[in-house]
Scaffold this motif. Structure first.
Motif, PDB file in Angstrom:
ATOM      1  N   PRO A 378       0.793  -1.233   0.000  1.00 34.46           N
ATOM      2  CA  PRO A 378       0.000   0.000   0.000  1.00 34.46           C
ATOM      3  C   PRO A 378       0.828   1.286   0.000  1.00 34.46           C
ATOM      4  O   PRO A 378       0.298   2.353  -0.294  1.00 34.46           O
ATOM      5  CB  PRO A 378      -0.816  -0.096   1.300  1.00 34.46           C
ATOM      6  CG  PRO A 378      -0.554  -1.423   1.879  1.00 34.46           C
ATOM      7  CD  PRO A 378       0.695  -1.942   1.275  1.00 34.46           C
ATOM      8  N   VAL A 379       2.121   1.178   0.349  1.00 31.58           N
ATOM      9  CA  VAL A 379       2.920   2.398   0.525  1.00 31.58           C
ATOM     10  C   VAL A 379       4.095   2.504  -0.446  1.00 31.58           C
ATOM     11  O   VAL A 379       4.874   3.453  -0.360  1.00 31.58           O
ATOM     12  CB  VAL A 379       3.461   2.495   1.978  1.00 31.58           C
ATOM     13  CG1 VAL A 379       2.312   2.535   2.975  1.00 31.58           C
ATOM     14  CG2 VAL A 379       4.423   1.348   2.287  1.00 31.58           C
ATOM     15  N   LEU A 380       4.227   1.551  -1.355  1.00 34.82           N
ATOM     16  CA  LEU A 380       5.417   1.533  -2.209  1.00 34.82           C
ATOM     17  C   LEU A 380       5.582   2.830  -2.989  1.00 34.82           C
ATOM     18  O   LEU A 380       6.699   3.329  -3.159  1.00 34.82           O
ATOM     19  CB  LEU A 380       5.353   0.344  -3.165  1.00 34.82           C
ATOM     20  CG  LEU A 380       6.692  -0.110  -3.756  1.00 34.82           C
ATOM     21  CD1 LEU A 380       7.662  -0.519  -2.659  1.00 34.82           C
ATOM     22  CD2 LEU A 380       6.493  -1.251  -4.734  1.00 34.82           C
ATOM     23  N   SER A 381       4.480   3.400  -3.450  1.00 32.33           N
ATOM     24  CA  SER A 381       4.562   4.647  -4.206  1.00 32.33           C
ATOM     25  C   SER A 381       4.874   5.847  -3.321  1.00 32.33           C
ATOM     26  O   SER A 381       5.162   6.939  -3.822  1.00 32.33           O
ATOM     27  CB  SER A 381       3.247   4.898  -4.950  1.00 32.33           C
ATOM     28  OG  SER A 381       2.183   5.076  -4.028  1.00 32.33           O
ATOM     29  N   GLU A 382       4.830   5.652  -2.003  1.00 29.42           N
ATOM     30  CA  GLU A 382       5.076   6.740  -1.059  1.00 29.42           C
ATOM     31  C   GLU A 382       6.480   6.706  -0.461  1.00 29.42           C
ATOM     32  O   GLU A 382       6.827   7.572   0.345  1.00 29.42           O
ATOM     33  CB  GLU A 382       4.050   6.680   0.073  1.00 29.42           C
ATOM     34  CG  GLU A 382       2.610   6.915  -0.365  1.00 29.42           C
ATOM     35  CD  GLU A 382       2.374   8.360  -0.754  1.00 29.42           C
ATOM     36  OE1 GLU A 382       2.516   9.242   0.108  1.00 29.42           O
ATOM     37  OE2 GLU A 382       2.054   8.607  -1.933  1.00 29.42           O
ATOM     38  N   VAL A 383       7.284   5.705  -0.842  1.00 19.84           N
ATOM     39  CA  VAL A 383       8.629   5.593  -0.270  1.00 19.84           C
ATOM     40  C   VAL A 383       9.443   6.852  -0.528  1.00 19.84           C
ATOM     41  O   VAL A 383      10.296   7.234   0.286  1.00 19.84           O
ATOM     42  CB  VAL A 383       9.339   4.340  -0.830  1.00 19.84           C
ATOM     43  CG1 VAL A 383      10.817   4.323  -0.439  1.00 19.84           C
ATOM     44  CG2 VAL A 383       8.664   3.074  -0.313  1.00 19.84           C
ATOM     45  N   VAL A 384       9.166   7.538  -1.626  1.00 19.34           N
ATOM     46  CA  VAL A 384       9.882   8.771  -1.957  1.00 19.34           C
ATOM     47  C   VAL A 384       9.824   9.778  -0.815  1.00 19.34           C
ATOM     48  O   VAL A 384      10.722  10.618  -0.655  1.00 19.34           O
ATOM     49  CB  VAL A 384       9.299   9.378  -3.258  1.00 19.34           C
ATOM     50  CG1 VAL A 384       7.856   9.798  -3.070  1.00 19.34           C
ATOM     51  CG2 VAL A 384      10.147  10.544  -3.753  1.00 19.34           C
ATOM     52  N   ARG A 385       8.813   9.695   0.031  1.00 17.56           N
ATOM     53  CA  ARG A 385       8.632  10.693   1.087  1.00 17.56           C
ATOM     54  C   ARG A 385       9.672  10.603   2.199  1.00 17.56           C
ATOM     55  O   ARG A 385       9.808  11.523   3.007  1.00 17.56           O
ATOM     56  CB  ARG A 385       7.225  10.585   1.680  1.00 17.56           C
ATOM     57  CG  ARG A 385       6.126  10.914   0.675  1.00 17.56           C
ATOM     58  CD  ARG A 385       4.740  10.790   1.271  1.00 17.56           C
ATOM     59  NE  ARG A 385       4.535  11.750   2.345  1.00 17.56           N
ATOM     60  CZ  ARG A 385       3.438  11.812   3.090  1.00 17.56           C
ATOM     61  NH1 ARG A 385       2.446  10.944   2.882  1.00 17.56           N
ATOM     62  NH2 ARG A 385       3.323  12.707   4.045  1.00 17.56           N
ATOM     63  N   ILE A 386      10.425   9.514   2.260  1.00 18.35           N
ATOM     64  CA  ILE A 386      11.453   9.408   3.296  1.00 18.35           C
ATOM     65  C   ILE A 386      12.692  10.216   2.940  1.00 18.35           C
ATOM     66  O   ILE A 386      13.566  10.425   3.787  1.00 18.35           O
ATOM     67  CB  ILE A 386      11.854   7.948   3.576  1.00 18.35           C
ATOM     68  CG1 ILE A 386      12.571   7.333   2.366  1.00 18.35           C
ATOM     69  CG2 ILE A 386      10.646   7.123   3.997  1.00 18.35           C
ATOM     70  CD1 ILE A 386      13.159   5.957   2.626  1.00 18.35           C
ATOM     71  N   GLY A 387      12.798  10.675   1.690  1.00 18.44           N
ATOM     72  CA  GLY A 387      13.972  11.430   1.263  1.00 18.44           C
ATOM     73  C   GLY A 387      15.007  10.540   0.611  1.00 18.44           C
ATOM     74  O   GLY A 387      14.739   9.397   0.244  1.00 18.44           O
ATOM     75  N   GLY A 388      16.219  11.072   0.487  1.00 25.78           N
ATOM     76  CA  GLY A 388      17.263  10.334  -0.197  1.00 25.78           C
ATOM     77  C   GLY A 388      17.100  10.404  -1.698  1.00 25.78           C
ATOM     78  O   GLY A 388      16.254  11.124  -2.230  1.00 25.78           O
ATOM     79  N   SER A 389      17.896   9.629  -2.396  1.00 25.04           N
ATOM     80  CA  SER A 389      17.905   9.622  -3.860  1.00 25.04           C
ATOM     81  C   SER A 389      17.177   8.402  -4.397  1.00 25.04           C
ATOM     82  O   SER A 389      16.865   7.464  -3.662  1.00 25.04           O
ATOM     83  CB  SER A 389      19.351   9.599  -4.364  1.00 25.04           C
ATOM     84  OG  SER A 389      19.962   8.354  -4.018  1.00 25.04           O
ATOM     85  N   ASN A 390      16.945   8.407  -5.707  1.00 22.92           N
ATOM     86  CA  ASN A 390      16.365   7.222  -6.353  1.00 22.92           C
ATOM     87  C   ASN A 390      17.223   5.987  -6.099  1.00 22.92           C
ATOM     88  O   ASN A 390      16.702   4.900  -5.807  1.00 22.92           O
ATOM     89  CB  ASN A 390      16.235   7.457  -7.859  1.00 22.92           C
ATOM     90  CG  ASN A 390      15.187   8.491  -8.206  1.00 22.92           C
ATOM     91  OD1 ASN A 390      14.192   8.648  -7.499  1.00 22.92           O
ATOM     92  ND2 ASN A 390      15.395   9.206  -9.292  1.00 22.92           N
ATOM     93  N   ALA A 391      18.546   6.141  -6.219  1.00 22.27           N
ATOM     94  CA  ALA A 391      19.447   5.000  -6.036  1.00 22.27           C
ATOM     95  C   ALA A 391      19.361   4.449  -4.618  1.00 22.27           C
ATOM     96  O   ALA A 391      19.406   3.229  -4.407  1.00 22.27           O
ATOM     97  CB  ALA A 391      20.885   5.418  -6.347  1.00 22.27           C
ATOM     98  N   GLN A 392      19.241   5.333  -3.635  1.00 22.16           N
ATOM     99  CA  GLN A 392      19.149   4.873  -2.256  1.00 22.16           C
ATOM    100  C   GLN A 392      17.792   4.224  -1.967  1.00 22.16           C
ATOM    101  O   GLN A 392      17.713   3.190  -1.322  1.00 22.16           O
ATOM    102  CB  GLN A 392      19.385   6.053  -1.308  1.00 22.16           C
ATOM    103  CG  GLN A 392      20.825   6.545  -1.313  1.00 22.16           C
ATOM    104  CD  GLN A 392      20.994   7.843  -0.541  1.00 22.16           C
ATOM    105  OE1 GLN A 392      20.231   8.790  -0.719  1.00 22.16           O
ATOM    106  NE2 GLN A 392      21.991   7.895   0.317  1.00 22.16           N
TER     107      GLN A 392
END
Length: 437
Positions: A378-392
């Protein structure tokens, strides 16, 4: 004669030495280069009342999680700039001080107002940029786009400036315009090779477009010019270790880890210490390579010293990696409870994705892959919200993908791989497809 910074903005110091050292120190800071601390200290020694030198020094303290020193320097800068600073310098100091104090929403508002008035203040503009900047750690789901749009809005003020090309190119890359981003970043890198942020940004573009061999050559050719004490030295080698893993070369990845990434060897800032070590060891293990248990134990002990309590979501999810990998259920439960409490109190801008990742990692480590899938779906598309880069952040998509494969959900795994190949090429995808055959 009135003094200015390299971008033509007035400096409130009467000392030629202080102004010169400040200009050099800022350039070194913007390049992620060694000598930053010493040069800024020279500026302060030449003019102890020079507020901008103090706030720049405070920012470097903050990079290394030296919170008390950073706040003391910021308080002194506020005091000094209130006596003799210009309106621009007062705003500059206040904006950096808010960021140093962790007051992110206020710092973002102050930064935007400041850049509207003084778009060529590169030190303030640097605050929201990069994978660990104000935007990335704000909890925003669109922080990649926000960085890119901010850079676009001020690009005409910078022209062919080496620092701006570096950061705006990286913003393009992270926002999905990889080909253009790589060209822009490489242009900035060519203008100043003694620029770790440029080397780093180029490596991110190479990761995204699949240029693994070229990235490896770049590091081998460039890294001898960069001191091991450089703020990005270990992290740049981390990128090289990721490349080794793309080729299934665990021996080389572990050798890089031992050389510059493990806590006993690294000189990196605390956040890089825990994120680079946890993510590389987790990837090694998740991809089926043996990781000696003492490596996890040592890294976990260092991480517990550096981040004993819940703090940045990006740090928290990597601390969860340590707890899951070492089967330290008590540590994970304690941190998870603190995270969920912050969520309940409305003090977790990144939202429910943070505790969901922690629970998913625990399930993965317990080989309960179906539970890992349930938590992350349910949250995979929201992982971006933790910060960091695409690679991380790809680590968490990797974990989800492997959990799908190991729980027998091969159609979903193939769909995820198809989506990734549409986004960027990856040798590892080929290996995983073979595993699913």
């Amino acid at each position: 004669m009135a003094h200015e910074d390299r971008y033509g903005l007035p400096l409130s110091t009467s000392s030629d030495q202080a102004a010169s050292a400040y200009r050099e120190g800022v350039d070194l800071m913007l390049a992620g280069w060694t000598g930053t601390v010493e040069t800024l200290e020279h500026a302060i020694a030449a003019d102890p009342d020079f507020a901008l030198a103090h706030i720049a020094r405070a920012r470097v303290h903050a990079f290394y999680q030296q919170g008390d020193l950073a706040r003391q320097k910021a308080a002194l800068a506020r005091e000094l700039v209130g006596v003799s600073g210009t309106e621009r310098e007062r705003s500059h100091v206040e904006t950096l001080a808010l960021a140093i104090e962790g007051r992110l929403p206020e710092a973002i508002v102050a930064m935007r107002n400041h850049i509207d008035a003084w778009p060529r203040d590169a030190v303030v503009l640097s605050l929201p940029l990069g994978a660990f900047g104000l935007f990335a750690f704000s909890g925003m789901a669109d922080h990649d786009r926000a960085r890119h749009e901010l850079c676009e809005s001020v690009a005409h003020h910078y022209g062919e400036d080496w620092w701006f090309l570096t950061m705006s190119g990286w913003a393009m890359t992270e926002n999905g315009d990889v080909a253009h981003g790589r060209k822009v970043t490489e242009r900035g890198f060519d203008l100043r090779r003694a620029n770790a942020h440029a080397a780093h940004a180029v490596l991110h573009a190479m990761f995204e477009d699949g240029s693994i061999e070229a990235a490896d050559r770049l590091v081998d050719e460039w890294i001898p010019s960069y001191d091991r004490a450089g703020i990005l030295h270990g992290h740049i080698r981390w990128h090289q270790a990721l490349g080794a893993l793309e080729h299934g070369d665990a021996t080389r990845a572990l050798a890089i880890y031992a050389d510059v990434l493990q806590p006993s060897a690294t000189q990196a800032p605390p956040l890089n210490v825990i994120t680079d070590s946890a993510s590389l060891l987790w990837r090694l293990s998740a991809y089926g390579h043996a990781v000696p248990k003492p490596l996890w134990v040592e890294a976990d002990a260092a991480a517990q010293r550096l981040f004993p309590k819940s703090s940045l979501p990006f740090a928290d999810v990597h601390m969860a990696l340590f707890a899951a990998a070492t089967q330290n259920r008590q540590a994970l439960a304690t941190r998870l409870a603190a995270i969920e409490q912050r969520l309940t109190e409305g003090k977790l801008p990144a939202g429910p994705v943070v505790p969901a990742i922690c629970r998913a990692l625990a399930a993965f480590a317990d080989e309960n892959y179906a539970a890992c899938v349930r938590e992350l779906s349910p949250v995979l598309s929201e992982v971006v919200r933790i910060g960091g880069s695409n690679a991380q952040r790809e680590l968490f998509e990797d974990t989800f993908l492997l959990a799908l494969i190991r729980s027998g959900e091969l159609p979903r795994a193939r769909n995820l791989l198809d989506a990734r190949l549409h986004r960027r090429p990856s040798l590892r995808d080929t290996r995983w497809r073979a595993a699913m055959a």
